[in-house]
Write a protein that holds these residues in place. Structure first.
Motif, short mmCIF file in Angstrom:
data_model
loop_
_atom_site.label_atom_id
_atom_site.label_comp_id
_atom_site.label_asym_id
_atom_site.label_seq_id
_atom_site.Cartn_x
_atom_site.Cartn_y
_atom_site.Cartn_z
N CYS A 84 0.85 -1.20 0.00
CA CYS A 84 0.00 0.00 0.00
C CYS A 84 0.89 1.24 0.00
O CYS A 84 1.83 1.34 0.78
CB CYS A 84 -0.89 0.00 1.23
SG CYS A 84 -1.94 1.46 1.38
N SER A 106 1.42 -5.29 6.42
CA SER A 106 0.56 -4.52 5.53
C SER A 106 0.70 -5.06 4.12
O SER A 106 1.79 -5.18 3.58
CB SER A 106 0.97 -3.04 5.56
OG SER A 106 0.30 -2.34 4.55
N VAL A 139 -1.90 -5.48 0.31
CA VAL A 139 -3.17 -5.26 -0.37
C VAL A 139 -3.75 -6.61 -0.82
O VAL A 139 -3.05 -7.42 -1.41
CB VAL A 139 -2.95 -4.31 -1.58
CG1 VAL A 139 -4.21 -4.16 -2.39
CG2 VAL A 139 -2.47 -2.95 -1.10
N ASP A 143 -6.13 -2.57 1.70
CA ASP A 143 -4.93 -2.73 2.53
C ASP A 143 -5.34 -3.37 3.85
O ASP A 143 -6.31 -2.94 4.49
CB ASP A 143 -4.26 -1.38 2.77
CG ASP A 143 -3.04 -1.49 3.66
OD1 ASP A 143 -2.31 -2.50 3.57
OD2 ASP A 143 -2.79 -0.57 4.46
N SER A 186 -7.23 1.24 3.35
CA SER A 186 -7.37 1.96 2.07
C SER A 186 -7.88 1.00 1.00
O SER A 186 -7.52 -0.17 0.99
CB SER A 186 -6.03 2.54 1.63
OG SER A 186 -5.61 3.55 2.50
N PRO A 240 -6.86 5.18 -5.59
CA PRO A 240 -7.50 5.03 -4.28
C PRO A 240 -8.95 5.52 -4.34
O PRO A 240 -9.25 6.52 -4.99
CB PRO A 240 -6.66 5.92 -3.36
CG PRO A 240 -6.07 6.94 -4.27
CD PRO A 240 -5.88 6.27 -5.59
N ALA A 281 -5.03 6.45 2.07
CA ALA A 281 -4.13 6.52 0.90
C ALA A 281 -4.65 7.54 -0.10
O ALA A 281 -5.84 7.61 -0.39
CB ALA A 281 -4.00 5.16 0.24
N LEU A 301 -1.88 2.66 -6.43
CA LEU A 301 -0.96 1.53 -6.28
C LEU A 301 0.15 1.66 -7.31
O LEU A 301 -0.07 2.13 -8.43
CB LEU A 301 -1.70 0.21 -6.52
CG LEU A 301 -2.74 -0.20 -5.49
CD1 LEU A 301 -3.52 -1.41 -5.98
CD2 LEU A 301 -2.09 -0.49 -4.14
#
Length: 138
Positions: free
Chosen positions: A77, A86, A88, A99, A104, A113, A118, A122
Motif C-alpha cells: 500500500c 501490511s 493489499v 490494505d 485503504s 484510491p 491513501a 498503487l
C-alpha cells in the motif's frame, strides 16, 4: 532592499514548511521485476479476474479486465508500504483491493484510491502480452 529580502525569505520558508511530507509519499523499495506468465494456460486468469504472483516488494496482483489487457500492481500500500504485515488483498467483489492495515481501498481498473487514508495509486508495473505470454516488468 534587505527588508524585502527578509520578507521574501520568510515567505519562502513558510510556504515550504506548510508542504509537510505526506505519508503516501513514503518510498516503496525498488525490487527488480521481470517475469513471464501464461494467462491462457498454466497461470489461467479469466477475463475480468485477477491472480496473485510473487515478485515486487510484497507481491503482485495481475488483473485482466479484457482478453488482451493486463494490469499489474504492487501489493504494498502506498500509504504504509514499510509496515510489517501490511499488504493489499483483493476483496470479494474482485474489483477492489484493500490494505490489510490502514483499510485503504483501490480500484483495480487503474489502481487509484477510492477510500481510506491513501491518496496515491498503487504502484503499477508494465506489462506486454503477445497473445500467449504475458511479460511483467519495471
Amino acid at each position: 532592499m534587505s527588508r524585502l529580502s527578509l520578507i521574501l525569505l520568510l515567505s519562502f520558508i513558510i510556504a515550504n514548511s506548510s508542504c509537510s511530507k505526506d505519508k503516501d509519499k513514503e518510498f516503496i523499495p525498488y525490487v527488480y521485476v521481470n517475469f513471464q506468465v501464461y494467462p491462457n494456460t498454466i497461470d489461467y486468469i479469466p477475463d475480468g479476474q485477477w491472480a496473485y504472483f510473487t515478485g515486487g516488494y510484497k507481491g503482485i496482483i495481475i488483473y485482466r479486465p479484457f482478453r488482451d489487457e493486463f494490469l499489474a500492481f504492487e501489493r504494498a500500500c502506498p500509504h504504509d508500504p514499510l509496515v510489517e504485515g501490511s499488504k493489499v488483498w483483493v476483496n470479494s467483489t474482485g474489483l477492489i483491493a484493500v490494505d490489510s492495515i490502514c483499510g485503504s481501498e483501490f480500484i483495480l481498473t487503474d489502481g487509484s484510491p477510492i477510500k481510506g487514508p491513501a491518496k496515491v495509486s498503487l504502484k503499477q508495473y508494465r506489462t506486454r502480452f503477445d497473445g500467449y505470454v504475458l511479460s511483467v516488468f519495471n
